[in-house]
Enzyme design. Structure first.
Site, PDB file in Angstrom:
ATOM      1  N   ARG A  92      -0.906   8.489   1.610  1.00 25.23           N
ATOM      2  CA  ARG A  92      -2.255   8.889   1.177  1.00 25.23           C
ATOM      3  C   ARG A  92      -2.546  10.378   1.324  1.00 25.23           C
ATOM      4  O   ARG A  92      -3.384  10.907   0.580  1.00 25.23           O
ATOM      5  CB  ARG A  92      -3.329   8.031   1.847  1.00 25.23           C
ATOM      6  CG  ARG A  92      -3.304   8.004   3.317  1.00 25.23           C
ATOM      7  CD  ARG A  92      -4.408   7.115   3.854  1.00 25.23           C
ATOM      8  NE  ARG A  92      -4.216   5.702   3.509  1.00 25.23           N
ATOM      9  CZ  ARG A  92      -4.683   4.701   4.246  1.00 25.23           C
ATOM     10  NH1 ARG A  92      -5.368   4.945   5.341  1.00 25.23           N
ATOM     11  NH2 ARG A  92      -4.505   3.461   3.890  1.00 25.23           N
ATOM     12  N   ARG A 149      -1.087   8.854   8.975  1.00 23.08           N
ATOM     13  CA  ARG A 149      -0.830   7.433   9.261  1.00 23.08           C
ATOM     14  C   ARG A 149      -0.402   6.670   8.018  1.00 23.08           C
ATOM     15  O   ARG A 149      -1.003   6.813   6.950  1.00 23.08           O
ATOM     16  CB  ARG A 149      -2.091   6.787   9.851  1.00 23.08           C
ATOM     17  CG  ARG A 149      -1.957   5.294  10.049  1.00 23.08           C
ATOM     18  CD  ARG A 149      -3.142   4.733  10.792  1.00 23.08           C
ATOM     19  NE  ARG A 149      -4.392   4.902  10.090  1.00 23.08           N
ATOM     20  CZ  ARG A 149      -4.813   4.134   9.099  1.00 23.08           C
ATOM     21  NH1 ARG A 149      -4.066   3.149   8.651  1.00 23.08           N
ATOM     22  NH2 ARG A 149      -5.993   4.359   8.530  1.00 23.08           N
ATOM     23  N   HIS A 155     -11.218   9.742   6.620  1.00 19.76           N
ATOM     24  CA  HIS A 155     -10.991   8.307   6.849  1.00 19.76           C
ATOM     25  C   HIS A 155     -10.512   7.997   8.261  1.00 19.76           C
ATOM     26  O   HIS A 155     -10.943   7.008   8.851  1.00 19.76           O
ATOM     27  CB  HIS A 155      -9.963   7.819   5.831  1.00 19.76           C
ATOM     28  CG  HIS A 155      -9.644   6.358   5.935  1.00 19.76           C
ATOM     29  ND1 HIS A 155     -10.610   5.374   5.793  1.00 19.76           N
ATOM     30  CD2 HIS A 155      -8.472   5.699   6.156  1.00 19.76           C
ATOM     31  CE1 HIS A 155     -10.034   4.180   5.926  1.00 19.76           C
ATOM     32  NE2 HIS A 155      -8.750   4.347   6.158  1.00 19.76           N
ATOM     33  N   GLU A 214       0.864  -1.193   0.000  1.00 20.72           N
ATOM     34  CA  GLU A 214       0.000   0.000   0.000  1.00 20.72           C
ATOM     35  C   GLU A 214       0.889   1.228   0.000  1.00 20.72           C
ATOM     36  O   GLU A 214       2.115   1.118   0.181  1.00 20.72           O
ATOM     37  CB  GLU A 214      -0.938  -0.008   1.206  1.00 20.72           C
ATOM     38  CG  GLU A 214      -1.969  -1.124   1.159  1.00 20.72           C
ATOM     39  CD  GLU A 214      -2.958  -1.053   2.307  1.00 20.72           C
ATOM     40  OE1 GLU A 214      -3.929  -0.300   2.193  1.00 20.72           O
ATOM     41  OE2 GLU A 214      -2.757  -1.733   3.311  1.00 20.72           O
ATOM     42  N   HIS A 235      -8.748   9.735   2.990  1.00 26.41           N
ATOM     43  CA  HIS A 235      -8.360   8.641   2.082  1.00 26.41           C
ATOM     44  C   HIS A 235      -8.616   9.097   0.653  1.00 26.41           C
ATOM     45  O   HIS A 235      -9.677   9.637   0.359  1.00 26.41           O
ATOM     46  CB  HIS A 235      -9.183   7.388   2.405  1.00 26.41           C
ATOM     47  CG  HIS A 235      -8.589   6.135   1.846  1.00 26.41           C
ATOM     48  ND1 HIS A 235      -8.545   5.878   0.502  1.00 26.41           N
ATOM     49  CD2 HIS A 235      -8.003   5.074   2.457  1.00 26.41           C
ATOM     50  CE1 HIS A 235      -7.958   4.693   0.312  1.00 26.41           C
ATOM     51  NE2 HIS A 235      -7.627   4.193   1.484  1.00 26.41           N
TER      52      HIS A 235
HETATM   53  C1  SIN Z   1      -7.197   0.795   2.846  1.00 26.75           C
HETATM   54  O1  SIN Z   1      -7.462  -0.395   2.698  1.00 26.75           O
HETATM   55  O2  SIN Z   1      -6.875   1.549   1.940  1.00 26.75           O
HETATM   56  C2  SIN Z   1      -7.338   1.371   4.214  1.00 26.75           C
HETATM   57  C3  SIN Z   1      -6.419   0.704   5.127  1.00 26.75           C
HETATM   58  C4  SIN Z   1      -6.012   1.695   6.159  1.00 26.75           C
HETATM   59  O3  SIN Z   1      -6.782   2.593   6.511  1.00 26.75           O
HETATM   60  O4  SIN Z   1      -4.855   1.624   6.577  1.00 26.75           O
END
Ligand code: SIN
Length: 485
Positions: A274, A370, A335, A114, A227
């Site tokens: 993000r 985060r 988010h 990610e 997000h």
């Molecule tokens: C996501 O799956 O993009 C969210 C996971 C997270 O908030 O760390």
């Protein structure tokens, strides 16, 4: 439910559930879920849980560095060290409790990627990792005779009383009080202070408000994460998340002209942290004059996508989008909260016997933003640490709480309509991705005036009134911090 306990845990997400397992059988624990026990941000977590279980191509130092970079070096380094170095043991423990992560054909654990991670280190249960962990923790909690877990028990206030705390709550339509020597706030986030959020309806910042009302220090509430890729459906306040793991598995982010654009803003492209991706979307929107954005994962093929992302593909289909053939419309939305009730590394707040863990707590572990999939890990590590600290205090000779009942008169005027909607509109305009200083200056006095009405006028004590008060407190603190920055 009885009226006296050793420990009250407010919230039934991963932080609260996991914490409850660290008390011995003679410690009486009451855990309160505001709605059904499965309604929490934890249950909705899709991406996974980040941890270094395999040191062949990864290391604690790399995970620490990625967490600090994503957090803009505003993190509490000691908290990051604890998260990264202790987290793998907690991940192994939940696997022993039955949590299953996806595996490769050779049986090894599959790791996804990610934004902001320099290595594939995210363990996942397809795209429903949070639900898998919550379900298995709930199963374990149900075996423990010392834990009473009540659904639909919404707290109105928590006050110091009798050497511990008195919590007043709505349960079965009436107001009741319970008493506990220690209280652990694990109430999750504040998403409902915005018009659009990935958070469930319960995310109204109640734990932060209760702690604030009894004088606990609240810190960095303006550290809010947006997000970048929630499903774009303006009609619905709860936005369905399109996990960052979809970009981790190769999705491109496209602008309104259906062109990739992240190269204009960051070398890490779609896999920048993000906050960077959300900001890039807003800048690109200004550049092109279009607020349409899409994810394109079609090149991965139907079988792979529907197997790897069953919940996302099904939710998109319900909304008329086939992720194997169509572009997915996305836009940033609220988010996660990095700030909260200020705690030390053992979850202690500035109020004796009051603890906080999970999203409502501020350990400083996330800094200003985060790193993806560090939240479930944080809930485990700091939920456990808080529980062990409380258990230590109990062992050291805690005398128990005295029950001092009070009579509560819930009567009063009905809540004025539109107050919470006004707060949401102000927050969405003033403090979304790139804060708008003029809107903050205009919005703050309006929010303060709503808060003052809720505090000083005699409204009927209802679940809606209690949530409105939480939202007003949270919004007021965010805007105060934002203005004073
Ligand atoms: C996501 O799956 O993009 C969210 C996971 C997270 O908030 O760390």
């Amino acid at each position: 439910m009885e009226t006296r306990y050793d420990v009250l845990i407010v919230g039934s997400g991963v932080a609260g559930l996991y914490a409850s397992l660290f008390f011995g059988g003679d410690t009486r624990v009451l855990m309160l879920a505001k709605r059904a026990r499965t309604v929490s941000s934890s249950s909705l977590a899709q991406g996974g849980i980040a941890a270094v279980l395999d040191h062949e191509d990864d290391s604690f130092d790399m995970h620490i560095a990625d967490t600090l970079i994503a957090g803009g070096y505003k993190n509490n380094v000691a908290a990051v060290e604890a998260l990264v170095r202790e987290g793998p043991e907690d991940v192994r423990k939940i696997m022993e409790l039955g949590v299953e992560f996806d595996r490769n054909p050779d049986g090894s654990l599959n790791r996804t990627l990610e934004g902001g991670h320099s290595r594939r280190r995210i363990y996942h249960h397809r795209d429903q990792t949070g639900k898998e962990i919550v379900d298995k923790l709930l199963a374990e909690v149900s075996k423990r005779k010392n834990i009473c877990l009540e659904d639909n028990a919404q707290i109105i206030s928590v006050v110091p009383s009798g050497g511990g705390f008195r919590a007043d709550l709505f349960v079965n339509g009436a107001v009741a009080s319970v008493f506990a020597g220690f209280c652990l706030m694990a109430t999750g986030g504040i998403g409902r202070v915005y018009m659009y959020t990935t958070n469930p309806p319960t995310a109204t910042g109640d734990g932060i408000r209760f702690a604030y009302e009894i004088g606990a220090k609240i810190k960095n509430l303006h550290f809010i994460q947006f997000h970048p890729t929630a499903f774009d459906s303006p009609d619905n306040p709860e936005r369905f998340l399109i996990s960052e793991a979809v970009r981790g598995e190769g999705a491109y982010l496209l602008n309104g002209y259906k062109e990739r654009f992240m190269h204009r803003y960051d070398d890490r492209l779609e896999l920048a942290p993000r906050d960077v991706v959300s900001r890039s979307i807003l800048l690109e929107s200004r550049r092109t004059g279009s607020n349409r954005f899409y994810l394109d994962i079609t090149r991965r093929g139907r079988d792979y996508l529907f197997n790897r992302f069953p919940a996302i593909s099904a939710a998109c289909l319900e909304r008329g989008v086939d992720i194997a053939a169509d572009l997915i419309p996305v836009y940033p939305c609220q988010h996660y909260l990095m700030g909260g009730v200020d705690v030390d590394l053992n979850g202690r707040t500035t109020v004796p016997r009051l603890y906080a863990a999970g999203e409502c707590a501020h350990t400083g572990v996330h800094g200003g933003n985060r790193l993806a999939s560090n939240s479930l890990l944080e809930a485990l590590v700091f939920g456990r640490r808080a529980a062990l600290d409380i258990a230590g205090c109990i062992r050291a000779g805690y005398a128990g709480v005295e029950e001092i009942p009070v009579s509560i008169d819930p009567s009063g005027a009905p809540l004025s309509p539109g107050l919470t909607q006004t707060i949401r509109e102000i927050m969405q305009r003033a403090y979304f991705v790139m804060p708008d200083e003029a809107a903050i200056r205009q919005g703050r006095p309006r929010v303060e005036s709503i808060l003052s009405r809720l505090e000083n006028e005699r409204f009927a004590l209802t679940p809606e009134f209690s949530e409105a008060k939480s939202l007003a407190v949270v919004a007021a603190i965010i805007l105060r911090e934002a203005e004073e920055k």
